[in-house]
Design an enzyme around this catalytic site. Structure first.
Site, PDB file in Angstrom:
ATOM      1  N   TYR A 142       0.872  -1.267  -0.212  1.00 44.79           N
ATOM      2  CA  TYR A 142      -0.085  -0.055   0.061  1.00 44.79           C
ATOM      3  C   TYR A 142       0.904   1.306  -0.089  1.00 44.79           C
ATOM      4  O   TYR A 142       0.333   2.325  -0.572  1.00 44.79           O
ATOM      5  CB  TYR A 142      -0.735   0.224   1.338  1.00 44.79           C
ATOM      6  CG  TYR A 142      -2.214  -0.523   1.136  1.00 44.79           C
ATOM      7  CD1 TYR A 142      -2.290  -2.070   0.946  1.00 44.79           C
ATOM      8  CD2 TYR A 142      -3.411  -0.038   1.063  1.00 44.79           C
ATOM      9  CE1 TYR A 142      -3.427  -2.635   0.867  1.00 44.79           C
ATOM     10  CE2 TYR A 142      -4.623  -0.574   1.260  1.00 44.79           C
ATOM     11  CZ  TYR A 142      -5.030  -1.703   0.841  1.00 44.79           C
ATOM     12  OH  TYR A 142      -5.816  -2.612   0.689  1.00 44.79           O
ATOM     13  N   LYS A 189       3.116 -15.648   2.900  1.00 44.64           N
ATOM     14  CA  LYS A 189       3.428 -16.451   1.766  1.00 44.64           C
ATOM     15  C   LYS A 189       4.581 -16.577   1.606  1.00 44.64           C
ATOM     16  O   LYS A 189       5.402 -16.420   0.613  1.00 44.64           O
ATOM     17  CB  LYS A 189       2.762 -15.368   0.541  1.00 44.64           C
ATOM     18  CG  LYS A 189       2.722 -16.081  -0.533  1.00 44.64           C
ATOM     19  CD  LYS A 189       1.795 -17.126  -0.868  1.00 44.64           C
ATOM     20  CE  LYS A 189       1.914 -18.236  -2.058  1.00 44.64           C
ATOM     21  NZ  LYS A 189       0.907 -19.354  -2.046  1.00 44.64           N
ATOM     22  N   ASP A 221      -3.135 -18.437   1.282  1.00 44.47           N
ATOM     23  CA  ASP A 221      -3.894 -18.959   0.481  1.00 44.47           C
ATOM     24  C   ASP A 221      -4.846 -20.271   1.272  1.00 44.47           C
ATOM     25  O   ASP A 221      -5.840 -20.343   0.929  1.00 44.47           O
ATOM     26  CB  ASP A 221      -3.494 -19.714  -0.831  1.00 44.47           C
ATOM     27  CG  ASP A 221      -2.055 -20.237  -0.628  1.00 44.47           C
ATOM     28  OD1 ASP A 221      -1.437 -20.482   0.438  1.00 44.47           O
ATOM     29  OD2 ASP A 221      -1.826 -20.548  -1.797  1.00 44.47           O
ATOM     30  N   ASP A 245      -6.489  -7.000   4.204  1.00 45.60           N
ATOM     31  CA  ASP A 245      -7.565  -6.249   3.327  1.00 45.60           C
ATOM     32  C   ASP A 245      -8.444  -7.386   3.089  1.00 45.60           C
ATOM     33  O   ASP A 245      -9.751  -7.277   3.203  1.00 45.60           O
ATOM     34  CB  ASP A 245      -7.085  -5.306   2.474  1.00 45.60           C
ATOM     35  CG  ASP A 245      -8.167  -4.792   1.688  1.00 45.60           C
ATOM     36  OD1 ASP A 245      -9.009  -4.113   2.227  1.00 45.60           O
ATOM     37  OD2 ASP A 245      -8.079  -4.581   0.192  1.00 45.60           O
ATOM     38  N   ASP A 249     -12.264  -8.729   4.520  1.00 45.05           N
ATOM     39  CA  ASP A 249     -13.611  -8.784   3.862  1.00 45.05           C
ATOM     40  C   ASP A 249     -14.216 -10.346   3.771  1.00 45.05           C
ATOM     41  O   ASP A 249     -15.396 -10.219   4.283  1.00 45.05           O
ATOM     42  CB  ASP A 249     -13.466  -8.159   2.610  1.00 45.05           C
ATOM     43  CG  ASP A 249     -13.683  -6.848   2.249  1.00 45.05           C
ATOM     44  OD1 ASP A 249     -13.592  -5.977   3.438  1.00 45.05           O
ATOM     45  OD2 ASP A 249     -14.092  -6.445   1.083  1.00 45.05           O
TER      46      ASP A 249
END
Ligand code: IPM
Ligand code: MN
Length: 352
Positions: A142, A189, A221, A245, A249
């Site tokens: 970001y 990851k 994942d 982020d 959600d």
């Protein structure tokens, strides 16, 4: 107690849901004899329209001078469909996070007994879910270097983390786990990304300082999958900005509606409290949006920013009562009567 709160309603449904949180907070102040000073300030698309800038200096000064910030939502579709826009409402949010030093975003996911069948997931999968995703908020992709080269035909965004950034976030995660189920999951990851390997190495080094916490390391994942399979097996998850982020959600719909989950952003300066849903422009001005995520964010504010636990508990109890009695907006009402945003707010305030 005197509570000095900056009020950033923002765009879309922001002002409507914020109004309900203000009603509820004022009812709490009256009942418990607190004095709240609300200082409104502009942010997002409405700030761009008014002064050409999504997080104006005047707003920053108000936030810095406040004990807490209560925030609605920002964003407007006219910017989403214009990839060439040079000023965007979302930049205001990012600037605000950076300037207030809000490096940790606390996003809980829990279920409400009376809503368990509203969830898209089966009851047995979600019963007992009570997890917190602690998302790093002022670093990573970001905020890294980005741009275009090759005459605009190549684009790049860079993800950078320092050990110190990981440590301060992870420390909060360990401390939070200690007050809860004592389980911490580091989401990364690390099989591909160097930043993830730094995260993993840093968290591993910190394990010895928190011997009671059981730490697991999972790839993002796999977490995306387990979150919808067995969310009730998680306690505290820590992760970098972009993974957080996306996962928050995903986690937000477990409870049955995205309009239910609150959040807190904490760090160096004034803490900020906001619903995790966005500006939902299709509903703006219609008095139909669910105000509960914002009302529950106000509860988090009473507890975390002011140490007023009893006040926070009362807000949560009244919210639970409204759900149990079906005083809900259209996202939750099913075949029953749907109440307006403002009616839900009035009912909550009255019941406090
Ligand atoms: C969020 C939002 C923001 C983010 C956007 C609006 C910049 O999606 O708070 O999760 O990506 O952080
Ligand atoms: Mn998001």
């Amino acid at each position: 107690m005197k509570l000095n709160i900056a009020l950033l309603a923002g765009d879309g449904i922001g002002p409507e849901v914020i109004d309900q949180a203000v009603k509820v907070s004022n009812a709490i102040a009256k009942k418990f004899d607190h004095e709240i000073t609300w200082t409104p300030a502009l942010t997002g698309a409405c700030a761009i329209d008014a002064v050409g800038e999504p997080y104006p200096d005047a707003t920053h000064e108000i936030c810095m001078a406040a004990d807490a910030v209560l925030f609605g939502a920002i964003g407007h579709p006219r910017f989403d469909n214009d990839p060439k826009a040079t000023v965007r409402p979302e930049q205001g949010l990012l600037k605000m996070r950076k300037k207030l030093g809000l490096f940790a975003n606390v996003r809980p996911t829990f279920t409400f007994p009376s809503l368990i069948d509203n969830s898209p997931l089966k009851r047995e999968r979600i019963e007992g879910t009570d997890l917190i995703i602690l998302r790093e908020l002022t670093g990573g992709i970001y905020f890294g270097e980005r741009g275009r080269k090759d005459d605009g035909n190549t684009a790049f965004d860079t993800c950078t983390y320092t050990r110190a950034e990981v440590q301060r976030l992870a420390k909060l995660g360990f401390e939070m786990a200690m007050t809860r189920g004592k389980k911490l999951c580091c989401v990364d990851k690390a099989n591909v990304l160097e930043t993830s390997r730094l995260w993993r190495e840093t968290v591993q080094d910190m394990e010895k300082d928190f011997p009671e916490v059981t730490v697991s390391y999972e790839f993002v994942d796999a977490v995306a999958m387990r979150l919808v399979q067995w969310p009730n097996t998680y306690d505290v998850l820590i992760t970098e900005n972009l993974f957080g982020d996306i996962l928050t959600d995903e986690a937000s719909v477990i409870s049955g509606s995205m309009g239910l989950m609150p959040s807190a952003s904490i760090g160096v300066h004034t803490s900020l409290f906001e619903p995790i849903h966005g500006s939902y422009p299709q509903a703006a001005g219609k008095d139909i949006a669910n105000p509960l995520a914002t009302v529950l964010s106000a509860a988090m504010m009473f507890e975390d920013a002011f140490g007023l636990k009893e006040e926070a508990e009362l807000i949560r109890a009244v919210v639970n009562k409204s759900l149990a009695e079906g005083i809900v907006t259209e996202d939750l009402s099913g075949k029953n009567k749907a109440y307006k945003t403002s009616e839900v707010g009035d009912w909550l305030a009255k019941n406090i």
